[in-house]
Design a protein around this motif. Structure first.
Motif, PDB file in Angstrom:
ATOM      1  N   GLY A 223      -4.793 -12.910   6.241  1.00 51.61           N
ATOM      2  CA  GLY A 223      -5.217 -12.118   4.857  1.00 51.61           C
ATOM      3  C   GLY A 223      -5.868 -13.072   4.066  1.00 51.61           C
ATOM      4  O   GLY A 223      -5.594 -14.047   3.953  1.00 51.61           O
TER       5      GLY A 223
ATOM      6  N   PRO B 279      -5.956 -13.148  -3.033  1.00 55.11           N
ATOM      7  CA  PRO B 279      -6.151 -14.357  -3.779  1.00 55.11           C
ATOM      8  C   PRO B 279      -4.945 -15.362  -3.123  1.00 55.11           C
ATOM      9  O   PRO B 279      -5.453 -16.550  -3.165  1.00 55.11           O
ATOM     10  CB  PRO B 279      -5.372 -13.691  -4.992  1.00 55.11           C
ATOM     11  CG  PRO B 279      -5.527 -12.363  -5.169  1.00 55.11           C
ATOM     12  CD  PRO B 279      -5.576 -11.742  -3.691  1.00 55.11           C
ATOM     13  N   GLY B 280      -3.964 -15.056  -2.381  1.00 57.54           N
ATOM     14  CA  GLY B 280      -3.069 -16.029  -1.757  1.00 57.54           C
ATOM     15  C   GLY B 280      -3.667 -16.756  -0.604  1.00 57.54           C
ATOM     16  O   GLY B 280      -3.807 -17.789  -0.556  1.00 57.54           O
TER      17      GLY B 280
ATOM     18  N   GLU C 187      -9.191 -11.519   8.003  1.00 56.25           N
ATOM     19  CA  GLU C 187      -8.705 -10.643   7.005  1.00 56.25           C
ATOM     20  C   GLU C 187      -9.416  -9.365   7.678  1.00 56.25           C
ATOM     21  O   GLU C 187     -10.396  -9.134   8.136  1.00 56.25           O
ATOM     22  CB  GLU C 187      -9.735 -10.867   5.734  1.00 56.25           C
ATOM     23  CG  GLU C 187      -9.970  -9.767   4.901  1.00 56.25           C
ATOM     24  CD  GLU C 187      -8.731  -8.946   4.288  1.00 56.25           C
ATOM     25  OE1 GLU C 187      -8.009  -9.990   3.801  1.00 56.25           O
ATOM     26  OE2 GLU C 187      -8.591  -8.052   4.060  1.00 56.25           O
ATOM     27  N   LYS C 188      -8.409  -8.449   7.347  1.00 56.09           N
ATOM     28  CA  LYS C 188      -8.537  -7.118   8.195  1.00 56.09           C
ATOM     29  C   LYS C 188      -9.749  -6.376   7.710  1.00 56.09           C
ATOM     30  O   LYS C 188     -10.470  -5.511   8.350  1.00 56.09           O
ATOM     31  CB  LYS C 188      -7.331  -6.248   8.275  1.00 56.09           C
ATOM     32  CG  LYS C 188      -6.906  -5.874   6.857  1.00 56.09           C
ATOM     33  CD  LYS C 188      -5.814  -4.687   6.978  1.00 56.09           C
ATOM     34  CE  LYS C 188      -5.464  -4.285   5.740  1.00 56.09           C
ATOM     35  NZ  LYS C 188      -4.241  -3.541   5.712  1.00 56.09           N
TER      36      LYS C 188
ATOM     37  N   ARG D  83     -14.583  -5.318  -1.024  1.00 57.57           N
ATOM     38  CA  ARG D  83     -13.517  -4.310  -0.794  1.00 57.57           C
ATOM     39  C   ARG D  83     -12.556  -4.220  -2.031  1.00 57.57           C
ATOM     40  O   ARG D  83     -12.325  -5.093  -2.751  1.00 57.57           O
ATOM     41  CB  ARG D  83     -12.832  -4.386   0.431  1.00 57.57           C
ATOM     42  CG  ARG D  83     -11.672  -5.628   0.598  1.00 57.57           C
ATOM     43  CD  ARG D  83     -10.440  -5.513   0.254  1.00 57.57           C
ATOM     44  NE  ARG D  83      -9.456  -6.582   0.481  1.00 57.57           N
ATOM     45  CZ  ARG D  83      -9.181  -7.227  -0.765  1.00 57.57           C
ATOM     46  NH1 ARG D  83      -9.800  -7.091  -1.943  1.00 57.57           N
ATOM     47  NH2 ARG D  83      -8.510  -8.397  -0.399  1.00 57.57           N
TER      48      ARG D  83
ATOM     49  N   GLY E 225      -4.532  -4.152 -11.331  1.00 60.99           N
ATOM     50  CA  GLY E 225      -4.923  -3.831 -13.131  1.00 60.99           C
ATOM     51  C   GLY E 225      -6.126  -4.687 -13.176  1.00 60.99           C
ATOM     52  O   GLY E 225      -6.694  -4.663 -14.189  1.00 60.99           O
TER      53      GLY E 225
ATOM     54  N   GLY F 124      -6.120  -7.750 -14.141  1.00 59.04           N
ATOM     55  CA  GLY F 124      -5.848  -8.518 -15.381  1.00 59.04           C
ATOM     56  C   GLY F 124      -5.503  -9.734 -15.101  1.00 59.04           C
ATOM     57  O   GLY F 124      -4.625  -9.988 -14.352  1.00 59.04           O
TER      58      GLY F 124
ATOM     59  N   ARG G  63     -10.971  -6.694  -8.754  1.00 60.45           N
ATOM     60  CA  ARG G  63     -10.584  -7.176  -7.492  1.00 60.45           C
ATOM     61  C   ARG G  63     -11.861  -6.937  -6.572  1.00 60.45           C
ATOM     62  O   ARG G  63     -11.876  -7.933  -5.738  1.00 60.45           O
ATOM     63  CB  ARG G  63      -9.267  -6.692  -7.138  1.00 60.45           C
ATOM     64  CG  ARG G  63      -8.162  -7.240  -7.853  1.00 60.45           C
ATOM     65  CD  ARG G  63      -7.695  -8.286  -7.818  1.00 60.45           C
ATOM     66  NE  ARG G  63      -7.331  -8.933  -6.557  1.00 60.45           N
ATOM     67  CZ  ARG G  63      -6.112  -8.897  -5.968  1.00 60.45           C
ATOM     68  NH1 ARG G  63      -5.127  -8.083  -6.785  1.00 60.45           N
ATOM     69  NH2 ARG G  63      -5.690  -8.965  -4.754  1.00 60.45           N
TER      70      ARG G  63
ATOM     71  N   VAL H 131      -4.690  -8.568  11.913  1.00 57.51           N
ATOM     72  CA  VAL H 131      -3.572  -9.688  12.948  1.00 57.51           C
ATOM     73  C   VAL H 131      -2.376  -8.626  12.988  1.00 57.51           C
ATOM     74  O   VAL H 131      -1.755  -7.807  12.565  1.00 57.51           O
ATOM     75  CB  VAL H 131      -2.974 -10.694  11.783  1.00 57.51           C
ATOM     76  CG1 VAL H 131      -2.117 -11.336  12.413  1.00 57.51           C
ATOM     77  CG2 VAL H 131      -4.071 -11.593  11.399  1.00 57.51           C
TER      78      VAL H 131
ATOM     79  N   ASP I  20      -0.306 -11.596   3.879  1.00 58.52           N
ATOM     80  CA  ASP I  20      -0.832 -10.385   4.092  1.00 58.52           C
ATOM     81  C   ASP I  20      -0.495  -9.087   3.029  1.00 58.52           C
ATOM     82  O   ASP I  20      -0.438  -7.927   3.752  1.00 58.52           O
ATOM     83  CB  ASP I  20      -0.567  -9.924   5.739  1.00 58.52           C
ATOM     84  CG  ASP I  20       0.953  -9.772   6.022  1.00 58.52           C
ATOM     85  OD1 ASP I  20       1.592 -10.771   5.302  1.00 58.52           O
ATOM     86  OD2 ASP I  20       1.166  -9.416   6.814  1.00 58.52           O
TER      87      ASP I  20
ATOM     88  N   ASP J 224       2.438 -11.854  -2.365  1.00 59.38           N
ATOM     89  CA  ASP J 224       3.166 -10.584  -1.980  1.00 59.38           C
ATOM     90  C   ASP J 224       3.700 -10.388  -0.996  1.00 59.38           C
ATOM     91  O   ASP J 224       5.011  -9.815  -0.893  1.00 59.38           O
ATOM     92  CB  ASP J 224       2.429  -9.429  -2.116  1.00 59.38           C
ATOM     93  CG  ASP J 224       1.746  -9.136  -3.724  1.00 59.38           C
ATOM     94  OD1 ASP J 224       2.132  -9.858  -4.639  1.00 59.38           O
ATOM     95  OD2 ASP J 224       1.209  -7.806  -3.875  1.00 59.38           O
TER      96      ASP J 224
ATOM     97  N   GLU K  68       2.529  -9.384 -12.886  1.00 51.66           N
ATOM     98  CA  GLU K  68       1.401 -10.081 -12.434  1.00 51.66           C
ATOM     99  C   GLU K  68       1.794 -10.941 -11.330  1.00 51.66           C
ATOM    100  O   GLU K  68       2.790 -11.455 -10.970  1.00 51.66           O
ATOM    101  CB  GLU K  68       1.351 -11.260 -13.593  1.00 51.66           C
ATOM    102  CG  GLU K  68       0.260 -12.162 -13.456  1.00 51.66           C
ATOM    103  CD  GLU K  68       0.022 -13.106 -14.374  1.00 51.66           C
ATOM    104  OE1 GLU K  68       1.167 -13.491 -15.187  1.00 51.66           O
ATOM    105  OE2 GLU K  68      -1.064 -13.665 -14.516  1.00 51.66           O
ATOM    106  N   GLY K  69       0.818 -10.807 -10.289  1.00 47.86           N
ATOM    107  CA  GLY K  69       1.044 -11.499  -8.987  1.00 47.86           C
ATOM    108  C   GLY K  69      -0.091 -12.205  -8.511  1.00 47.86           C
ATOM    109  O   GLY K  69       0.264 -13.101  -7.633  1.00 47.86           O
ATOM    110  N   ILE K  70      -1.189 -12.377  -9.119  1.00 45.08           N
ATOM    111  CA  ILE K  70      -2.275 -13.050  -8.803  1.00 45.08           C
ATOM    112  C   ILE K  70      -1.964 -14.553  -8.835  1.00 45.08           C
ATOM    113  O   ILE K  70      -2.184 -15.607  -7.969  1.00 45.08           O
ATOM    114  CB  ILE K  70      -3.639 -12.693  -9.504  1.00 45.08           C
ATOM    115  CG1 ILE K  70      -3.977 -11.182  -8.754  1.00 45.08           C
ATOM    116  CG2 ILE K  70      -4.884 -13.694  -8.926  1.00 45.08           C
ATOM    117  CD1 ILE K  70      -5.119 -10.535  -9.585  1.00 45.08           C
TER     118      ILE K  70
END
Ligand SMILES: Cc1cc2nc3c(=O)[nH]c(=O)nc-3n(C[C@H](O)[C@H](O)[C@H](O)COP(=O)(O)OP(=O)(O)OC[C@H]3O[C@@H](n4cnc5c(N)ncnc54)[C@H](O)[C@@H]3O)c2cc1C
Length: 435
Positions: A19, A22-23, A42-43, A48, A53, A55, A111, A135, A177, A314, A325-327
């Motif tokens: 994947g 960002p991670g 990366e699939k 893409r 969000g 942000g 994104r 994968v 992923d 994630d 927020e996850g990025i």
């Protein structure tokens, strides 16, 4: 395209990253910069879409600074200077604080563009980022029990798998992923049901206020007309993108890991109709589809390291339960994964090498575990709309409470020093058990 020599595809590396969100892209960047050979599979094909969000708080901007990705306005990055909170009959602006550890601004960028830039950045450091590789699973060595690689198949532009399964081998695999966490699941690493999970939808809407440099958060979501209908356990956001549109979204939070059975798209349409009239959003002004996804929070998938494989972002449920927020956290985890790998390289015995890799999971818990435990309590409280209503009505207009709350929700407190709010938060996150 993967580098080939007379039809032979390079399938060995020091690290295979699954994947390139960002991670994954950040991990590929840091590891390549440290001199490791890295293949990231990366699939999809960039650019893409990714449902988000779009942000970025100052915490994410700090990660962008550390990784060295330029964010000029002419490339579409729009700054924001704080968060406007709407709820309980109030509409108040809370600027990002001037702080030592964080920049005093956030950013927005779709994104579609963000992930592409980060993948290019990883390539610029020497990572071999291969698009169109799905994968299918991790390979575990029967004898040692270690993950030693992955299997993957090429995909076409429509996402259809083409060609035969190819085996990629490396001493370390990074599973980045995303929320599907296929690679971790394949190894029996299940989701913890006692952690909060969000479900959120977002769409792009045309608005004349697209260049406004504030993020807007709605702390109350009404089932119909504002103040005259049922209050739901959710929150909404409007993040202007400076390109004629804003990213508009709505999420709900379930403290016990079972997403609520709600029609989020219908809810969003109702919310937009009744509560965002000052933005001028219309059905005709909607650009593209409303799309949604689950948001895995508070380390809801663990362990983050099993012999030979790390979970990043994630896939390890690393989203902040206070704000979705996850990025920033995916990028932070990627940074620590690379640090652990450097220690692995420097270690001279098998035991020390394994301890170095295990240190990755410990570092994440040390840095974020206590904060996420507080977030689990927060998620249980705001699952009751009546609690949220009281908090917004009586808390929002009180500057002292809000100074603390703003730092807590955005996770931008000073870990050492700072003012009373920083010190209190730092103590609370230290005494909260890290699980
Ligand atoms: C509606 C919504 C709004 C959100 N808003 C925000 C926000 O404003 N700010 C914020 O910081 N966070 C936000 N988040 C969370 C954020 O999107 C994620 O936390 C972040 O994308 C995590 O990054 P990641 O790299 O771990 O995973 P992802 O971004 O999901 O990247 C995973 C990558 O892996 C690829 N992949 C998946 N499976 C495979 C496979 N089998 N083989 C090869 N490749 C594979 C995918 O194509 C993807 O490119 C939001 C989430 C949602 C759902």
């Amino acid at each position: 395209m993967a580098p080939t020599y007379a039809g032979w595809v390079q399938t060995q590396a020091d690290v295979i990253v699954v994947g390139a969100g960002p991670g994954g892209a950040s991990a590929a960047y840091y590891l390549a910069k440290e001199g490791f050979s890295v293949i990231a599979l990366e699939k999809s094909f960039f650019p893409r879409e990714k449902v988000c969000g779009d942000g970025l708080t100052p915490r994410a901007v700090r990660e962008l600074e550390i990784i060295g990705l330029p964010t000029p306005r002419e490339d579409g990055w729009i700054p924001n200077w704080g968060l406007r909170m709407v709820g309980g009959g109030h509409r108040l602006e809370f600027p990002w604080h001037e702080q030592d550890s964080f920049p005093h601004y956030g950013l927005s960028l779709p994104r579609h563009s963000f992930d592409h830039k980060l993948a290019r950045h990883a390539r610029s450091a020497g990572a071999d980022v291969r698009e169109g590789w799905f994968v299918t699973g991790a390979i575990r060595d029967e004898r040692s029990g270690r993950i030693t690689g992955v299997t993957a198949r090429q995909t076409d532009a429509e996402g259809r798998k083409t060609g035969d399964e190819v085996t990629y081998r490396a001493p370390l695999v990074i599973a980045a992923d995303g929320v599907s966490a296929r690679i971790a699941l394949g190894q029996g690493i299940e989701r913890k049901k006692n952690r909060p999970i969000g479900v959120a939808v977002r769409g792009y809407y045309k608005t004349e206020r697209h260049a406004e440099e504030w993020m807007e958060g709605h702390l109350e979501i009404w089932d119909g007309e504002r103040g005259k209908s049922k209050l739901l356990p959710g929150y909404g956001w409007i993040f202007p993108l400076g390109d004629g549109t804003a990213n508009v979204g709505l999420g709900t939070l379930s403290p016990k890991g079972t997403p609520p059975k709600l029609d989020h798209r219908a809810l969003m349409e109702t919310w937009i109709k009744h509560s965002t009239d000052d933005w001028g959003f219309t059905a005709e002004g909607q650009v593209g589809k409303i799309q949604g996804a689950a948001i895995p929070m508070a380390f809801n998938r663990q362990p983050h390291y099993v012999p030979g494989m790390m979970l990043v972002g994630d896939s390890g449920g690393m989203v902040n339960p206070f704000n979705g927020e996850g990025i920033a956290y995916a990028m932070q985890a990627a940074r620590h994964a690379s640090e652990a790998m450097v220690q692995w390289r420097e270690a001279t015995t098998d035991k020390a090498k394994e301890q170095a890799l295990e240190g990755y999971a410990r570092t994440l818990k040390d840095e974020l575990g206590g904060y996420y435990s507080l977030g689990r309590v927060f998620a249980s409280l705001i699952a009751h709309p009546s609690v949220m209503k009281l908090c917004t009505r009586y808390g929002l207009p009180r500057p002292t409470i809000m100074r603390f709350t703003h730092k807590l929700l955005a996770d931008v407190y000073e870990p050492r020093g700072g003012d009373w709010a920083d010190r209190l938060l730092s103590t609370l996150t230290k005494v909260a058990p890290s699980a």
